[in-house]
Scaffold this motif. Structure first.
Motif, PDB file in Angstrom:
ATOM      1  N   LYS A 292      -1.286  24.631 -15.822  1.00  9.49           N
ATOM      2  CA  LYS A 292      -2.489  24.339 -15.043  1.00  9.49           C
ATOM      3  C   LYS A 292      -2.074  23.477 -13.839  1.00  9.49           C
ATOM      4  CE  LYS A 292      -3.561  20.262 -17.870  1.00  9.49           C
ATOM      5  NZ  LYS A 292      -4.583  19.588 -18.720  1.00  9.49           N
ATOM      6  N   PRO A 293      -2.919  23.391 -12.814  1.00  9.49           N
ATOM      7  CA  PRO A 293      -2.583  22.537 -11.671  1.00  9.49           C
ATOM      8  C   PRO A 293      -2.399  21.088 -12.113  1.00  9.49           C
ATOM      9  CG  PRO A 293      -4.377  24.018 -11.116  1.00  9.49           C
ATOM     10  CD  PRO A 293      -4.155  24.151 -12.602  1.00  9.49           C
ATOM     11  N   TRP A 294      -1.514  20.408 -11.420  1.00  8.27           N
ATOM     12  CA  TRP A 294      -1.201  19.014 -11.755  1.00  8.27           C
ATOM     13  C   TRP A 294      -1.497  18.115 -10.557  1.00  8.27           C
ATOM     14  CZ3 TRP A 294       3.541  16.236 -10.072  1.00  8.27           C
ATOM     15  CH2 TRP A 294       3.619  14.934 -10.623  1.00  8.27           C
ATOM     16  N   MET A 295      -2.219  17.014 -10.808  1.00  4.83           N
ATOM     17  CA  MET A 295      -2.500  16.041  -9.756  1.00  4.83           C
ATOM     18  C   MET A 295      -1.745  14.754 -10.041  1.00  4.83           C
ATOM     19  SD  MET A 295      -6.086  14.618  -8.147  1.00  4.83           S
ATOM     20  CE  MET A 295      -6.433  13.375  -9.403  1.00  4.83           C
ATOM     21  N   THR A 296      -1.012  14.267  -9.063  1.00  5.01           N
ATOM     22  CA  THR A 296      -0.247  13.039  -9.235  1.00  5.01           C
ATOM     23  C   THR A 296      -1.182  11.842  -9.362  1.00  5.01           C
ATOM     24  OG1 THR A 296      -0.121  12.633  -6.842  1.00  5.01           O
ATOM     25  CG2 THR A 296       1.617  13.987  -7.828  1.00  5.01           C
ATOM     26  N   THR A 297      -0.660  10.763  -9.893  1.00  3.63           N
ATOM     27  CA  THR A 297      -1.420   9.515  -9.965  1.00  3.63           C
ATOM     28  C   THR A 297      -1.658   8.985  -8.552  1.00  3.63           C
ATOM     29  OG1 THR A 297      -0.410   9.010 -12.098  1.00  3.63           O
ATOM     30  CG2 THR A 297      -1.424   7.170 -10.908  1.00  3.63           C
ATOM     31  N   VAL A 298      -2.857   8.488  -8.307  1.00  7.29           N
ATOM     32  CA  VAL A 298      -3.193   7.963  -6.983  1.00  7.29           C
ATOM     33  C   VAL A 298      -2.342   6.725  -6.677  1.00  7.29           C
ATOM     34  CG1 VAL A 298      -5.000   7.000  -5.516  1.00  7.29           C
ATOM     35  CG2 VAL A 298      -5.542   8.828  -7.129  1.00  7.29           C
ATOM     36  N   VAL A 299      -1.719   6.712  -5.515  1.00  7.75           N
ATOM     37  CA  VAL A 299      -0.940   5.571  -5.044  1.00  7.75           C
ATOM     38  C   VAL A 299      -1.723   4.894  -3.926  1.00  7.75           C
ATOM     39  CG1 VAL A 299       1.184   4.843  -3.883  1.00  7.75           C
ATOM     40  CG2 VAL A 299       1.264   6.601  -5.660  1.00  7.75           C
ATOM     41  N   THR A 300      -1.905   3.577  -4.032  1.00  3.25           N
ATOM     42  CA  THR A 300      -2.629   2.835  -3.007  1.00  3.25           C
ATOM     43  C   THR A 300      -1.712   1.821  -2.358  1.00  3.25           C
ATOM     44  OG1 THR A 300      -4.715   3.051  -4.226  1.00  3.25           O
ATOM     45  CG2 THR A 300      -4.621   1.366  -2.509  1.00  3.25           C
ATOM     46  N   ARG A 301      -1.675   1.828  -1.035  1.00  2.00           N
ATOM     47  CA  ARG A 301      -0.885   0.871  -0.274  1.00  2.00           C
ATOM     48  C   ARG A 301      -1.790   0.118   0.698  1.00  2.00           C
ATOM     49  NH1 ARG A 301       4.899   3.786   0.945  1.00  2.00           N
ATOM     50  NH2 ARG A 301       5.552   3.958  -1.237  1.00  2.00           N
ATOM     51  N   ILE A 302      -1.305  -1.009   1.180  1.00  2.63           N
ATOM     52  CA  ILE A 302      -2.075  -1.787   2.137  1.00  2.63           C
ATOM     53  C   ILE A 302      -1.326  -1.863   3.457  1.00  2.63           C
ATOM     54  CG2 ILE A 302      -3.189  -3.140   0.319  1.00  2.63           C
ATOM     55  CD1 ILE A 302      -1.314  -5.443   0.986  1.00  2.63           C
ATOM     56  N   LEU A 303      -2.077  -2.125   4.522  1.00  4.17           N
ATOM     57  CA  LEU A 303      -1.484  -2.184   5.854  1.00  4.17           C
ATOM     58  C   LEU A 303      -0.551  -3.385   5.953  1.00  4.17           C
ATOM     59  CD1 LEU A 303      -1.541  -0.832   8.655  1.00  4.17           C
ATOM     60  CD2 LEU A 303      -3.338  -2.456   9.291  1.00  4.17           C
ATOM     61  N   GLY A 304       0.693  -3.129   6.356  1.00  2.31           N
ATOM     62  CA  GLY A 304       1.671  -4.205   6.472  1.00  2.31           C
ATOM     63  C   GLY A 304       1.560  -4.946   7.794  1.00  2.31           C
ATOM     64  N   GLY A 305       2.357  -5.985   7.914  1.00  7.22           N
ATOM     65  CA  GLY A 305       2.396  -6.792   9.120  1.00  7.22           C
ATOM     66  C   GLY A 305       3.657  -6.551   9.924  1.00  7.22           C
ATOM     67  N   PRO A 306       3.892  -7.398  10.940  1.00  9.15           N
ATOM     68  CA  PRO A 306       5.071  -7.213  11.804  1.00  9.15           C
ATOM     69  C   PRO A 306       6.398  -7.359  11.074  1.00  9.15           C
ATOM     70  CG  PRO A 306       3.958  -9.300  12.254  1.00  9.15           C
ATOM     71  CD  PRO A 306       3.053  -8.523  11.369  1.00  9.15           C
ATOM     72  N   ASP A 307       6.417  -8.062   9.954  1.00  9.85           N
ATOM     73  CA  ASP A 307       7.665  -8.243   9.209  1.00  9.85           C
ATOM     74  C   ASP A 307       7.958  -7.079   8.268  1.00  9.85           C
ATOM     75  OD1 ASP A 307       8.040 -10.692  10.435  1.00  9.85           O
ATOM     76  OD2 ASP A 307       7.009 -11.803   8.843  1.00  9.85           O
ATOM     77  N   ASP A 308       7.076  -6.092   8.226  1.00 10.30           N
ATOM     78  CA  ASP A 308       7.237  -4.972   7.296  1.00 10.30           C
ATOM     79  C   ASP A 308       7.774  -3.716   7.970  1.00 10.30           C
ATOM     80  OD1 ASP A 308       6.221  -6.236   4.907  1.00 10.30           O
ATOM     81  OD2 ASP A 308       4.257  -6.197   5.871  1.00 10.30           O
TER      82      ASP A 308
END
Length: 330
Positions: A292-308
């Protein structure tokens, strides 16, 4: 002579003024170290009062504490990022531009021993102290693809000897879609979106790479040779960039657990911005091998700053995988 005396005194006063912040920082560090030492003594005293303890018990206390603090910090960062308004481009869709980082930072936790020395934790302390026999083959992670009966044994065999079978972990080959996961940086120009991926560690991208996703309505290319990243086209559905991927070869895995796929694999990726967060998920269809179709686990990231900003790439060198051992040593 008097002029030189005044000059010397002025320099001395300036040096004393400049030295004050340095002394203050040093004093603050000393106070932090002292507070840490007292905390160590208190936790150690509790353990000793409970009876004879082994070294891993002390490690486990600090590991659990640091993990809890890291999770709390990540949750707070995620909550703050979600509360931000979602910016939009002139075209009206969500603005995905930026460097996207893990809310928890993704770094390994540190453990402070009784002597006050800090060291990195590469593996979490075992709850039982390593007294229970371990499974010959560790179980697969949660949310893995479901395979047709005739392919299940092959997937298990790949995972059983993952070191020799994984097509990417010990080579410079690309992990491919969708295993490469969420992008680390996104750049938008009229008619296309560029996804950038930073160089990873073991099991990650072997080198920095990128994908160019047309969003101008063009169809998939024809006559294109299959590859690890396939052929991608994108379109917008509200706040979500939808990426349609075809022409994937069958030389990569869907995840790290021996999850093979065929040459008819079709992947739909979704990247959604909410506030200062980016949510990524992928749905995989493969009529040849998947039940059957497979959906990956949702990954959540946040907006980084100038040091990222993404670090410079370094050359990738293939390891001598012929001498690696598998899950079962031989």
């Amino acid at each position: 002579m008097a002029r030189w005396t005044i000059y010397t005194l002025s320099v001395a006063v300036a040096l004393l003024i400049c030295a004050n912040p340095i002394r203050t920082v040093a004093q603050e560090k000393q106070q932090d170290d002292e507070a840490r030492r007292r905390a160590i003594e208190a936790e150690t005293a509790k353990l000793k009062a409970a009876g004879p303890q082994r070294d891993h018990d002390v490690d486990a206390v600090y590991y659990a504490k640091i993990v809890a603090e890291s999770r709390a910090k990540a949750a707070a960062a995620l909550k703050a990022a979600l509360a931000k308004p979602t910016p939009h481009t002139a075209d009206g869709h969500a603005d995905l531009v930026g460097v996207w980082v893990s809310p928890g930072g993704g770094s390994l936790p540190a453990v402070v021993s009784e002597d006050g020395k800090t060291r990195k934790v590469l593996f979490a302390p075992l709850d039982d102290g390593g007294t229970k026999p371990r499974d010959p083959v560790p179980p697969m992670g949660p949310n893995q693809p479901s395979y047709k009966p005739e392919y299940q044994a092959k997937v298990q065999a790949f995972w059983f000897d993952v070191n020799h079978n994984d097509p990417t972990a010990f080579t410079c080959k690309n992990p491919g879609v969708p295993r490469m996961g969420a992008p680390d940086q996104i750049v938008e120009t009229p008619g296309q979106v560029v996804l950038l991926y930073r160089q990873g560690t073991a099991g990650g991208n072997p080198n920095s790479t990128f994908r160019v996703i047309p969003t101008d309505g063009r169809p998939h290319r024809t006559g294109l040779d299959p590859s690890a990243m396939g052929d991608s086209i994108g379109h917008w559905e509200g706040e979500t960039l939808v990426v349609d991927v075809t022409r994937l070869d069958d030389e990569t895995w869907l995840s790290e657990y021996g999850t093979l796929h065929s040459d008819v694999t079709h992947v739909i990726e979704r990247l959604t911005r909410k506030g200062d967060t980016l949510q990524y998920t992928a749905t995989v269809e493969d009529s040849k091998v998947l039940a059957k179709p497979w959906m990956t686990t949702v990954v959540t990231r946040i907006l980084g700053g100038p040091d990222d900003a993404l670090a410079p790439d370094v050359p990738c060198v293939d390891n001598d995988s012929e001498h690696l051992t598998g899950l079962i040593h031989h």
